[in-house]
Design an enzyme around this catalytic site. Structure first.
Site, PDB file in Angstrom:
ATOM      1  N   ASP A  11      -9.378   1.629  -3.305  1.00 54.06           N
ATOM      2  CA  ASP A  11      -8.891   0.306  -2.929  1.00 54.06           C
ATOM      3  C   ASP A  11      -7.418   0.214  -3.315  1.00 54.06           C
ATOM      4  OD1 ASP A  11      -9.224  -2.528  -2.077  1.00 54.06           O
ATOM      5  OD2 ASP A  11      -8.826  -2.952  -4.179  1.00 54.06           O
ATOM      6  N   SER A  12      -6.760  -0.825  -2.838  1.00 54.13           N
ATOM      7  CA  SER A  12      -5.350  -1.019  -3.167  1.00 54.13           C
ATOM      8  C   SER A  12      -5.146  -1.397  -4.627  1.00 54.13           C
ATOM      9  CB  SER A  12      -4.743  -2.101  -2.270  1.00 54.13           C
ATOM     10  OG  SER A  12      -5.400  -3.336  -2.472  1.00 54.13           O
ATOM     11  N   CYS A  74     -11.357  -1.232   0.786  1.00 52.40           N
ATOM     12  CA  CYS A  74     -10.155  -2.034   1.022  1.00 52.40           C
ATOM     13  C   CYS A  74     -10.227  -2.532   2.448  1.00 52.40           C
ATOM     14  CB  CYS A  74      -8.905  -1.175   0.808  1.00 52.40           C
ATOM     15  SG  CYS A  74      -7.359  -1.987   1.264  1.00 52.40           S
ATOM     16  N   GLU A 152      -5.427 -10.086  -8.852  1.00 52.16           N
ATOM     17  CA  GLU A 152      -4.894  -8.983  -9.655  1.00 52.16           C
ATOM     18  C   GLU A 152      -4.371  -9.482 -11.006  1.00 52.16           C
ATOM     19  OE1 GLU A 152      -4.307  -5.440  -9.028  1.00 52.16           O
ATOM     20  OE2 GLU A 152      -5.905  -5.742  -7.578  1.00 52.16           O
ATOM     21  N   CYS A 186     -11.710  -9.096   2.250  1.00 57.12           N
ATOM     22  CA  CYS A 186     -10.983  -8.269   1.287  1.00 57.12           C
ATOM     23  C   CYS A 186     -11.858  -8.187   0.050  1.00 57.12           C
ATOM     24  CB  CYS A 186      -9.634  -8.910   0.965  1.00 57.12           C
ATOM     25  SG  CYS A 186      -8.746  -8.122  -0.399  1.00 57.12           S
ATOM     26  N   HIS A 188     -11.168  -8.068  -2.918  1.00 60.60           N
ATOM     27  CA  HIS A 188     -10.710  -8.899  -4.032  1.00 60.60           C
ATOM     28  C   HIS A 188     -11.363 -10.284  -3.996  1.00 60.60           C
ATOM     29  CE1 HIS A 188      -7.461  -5.918  -4.260  1.00 60.60           C
ATOM     30  NE2 HIS A 188      -7.101  -6.438  -5.420  1.00 60.60           N
TER      31      HIS A 188
END
Length: 271
Positions: A11-12, A74, A152, A186, A188
């Site tokens: 993933d990013s 991702c 994040e 996403c 996240h």
């Protein structure tokens, strides 16, 4: 191919850990190698060419670790760099198709919202996938470019004024449209589930892309007879492209358990 080789996930940043959490639940005997590209997050604001380059480098790193299967956890890479799999000699799963299928199955009024990064929305990957399954479905897409930086930084509390403000800003159009199902496009975004549910209402169905990718991966590993021979005791190791100092506490929050595997920084540009 060795059944007991690890499953690779990339993933990013931290978001793909939501897929790892589901994999650990579904496949406790599997070793997992996770790569989070924390030095180059987010992918969603990058060009298509850059995203494709990153996805290929991430895949090459996981291949260097001898993985038997790769999950692109991702949404942006899954949507924009789907052709990466033609350069990868092991089976590879993204998040788009299994998530779209789950949303098409879940909706009752045929109105599906998609929240994702700017690049994912621009690709219309979720819209196209849903329409392939359910041509009459109405799909409303919404880019949420600030959600990834918020997550994040650990800014996920549904009572936080910043979280509440950004959730309303991004989801107001979906709410007005009357969507009954929302794709968290996403990985996240599941960390913002409480805030999204508070705003959309308890009757809205939220589709977790990380969870759906893990479910699909399990079915594919079963189909290809690649499940580990172990029934429990799998290990999970983590690799990052930037400083791992804050990783432990955030990872434990994402996964819901103590992190006892390797945590190591690597130079992704070598791949």
């Amino acid at each position: 191919m060795d059944k007991n080789s690890a499953i690779g996930v990339f993933d990013s940043g931290f978001g793909g850990l939501t897929a790892v959490r589901e994999l650990i639940k579904l496949l406790p005997g599997e070793d997992i190698i996770y790569f989070g590209d924390t030095g180059r997050v987010p992918y969603g604001s990058k060009s298509r060419e850059t995203i494709k380059k990153y996805a290929l480098q991430d895949s090459r790193f996981l291949l260097s670790m001898g993985v038997k299967y790769i999950i692109v956890a991702c949404g942006t890479a899954s949507a924009v760099a789907a052709d990466t799999k033609q350069f990868v000699p092991v089976p590879m799963t993204g998040v788009v198709e299994p998530t779209a299928a789950a949303a098409a199955k879940a909706t009752k009024n045929g109105k599906i919202g998609v929240i994702a990064t700017t690049a994912t929305v621009a690709s219309h990957a979720y819209l196209k996938s849903v329409k392939n399954i359910s041509p009459k479905a109405e799909v409303i897409e919404q880019a949420c470019p600030l959600f990834v930086p918020m997550v994040e930084e650990g800014c996920v509390d549904h009572g936080d004024i910043v979280v509440k403000t950004m959730t309303e800003r991004y989801l107001s159009g979906l709410k007005r449209a009357g969507v009954d199902t929302v794709i968290l496009g996403c990985t996240h975004y599941p960390l913002l589930t409480d805030a999204i549910r508070d705003y959309m209402g308890k009757n809205a169905t939220l589709i977790n892309s990380g969870e759906q990718a893990a479910i699909y991966a399990k079915s594919e590993l079963e189909r290809m007879d690649l499940l580990s021979s172990r029934s429990s005791g799998g290990s999970t190791d983590f690799y990052l492209s930037d400083d791992a100092e804050k990783f432990g506490s955030l990872a434990e929050y994402y996964i819901g358990r103590h992190i006892d595997g390797r945590v190591e920084r690597i130079d992704i540009e070598k791949y």
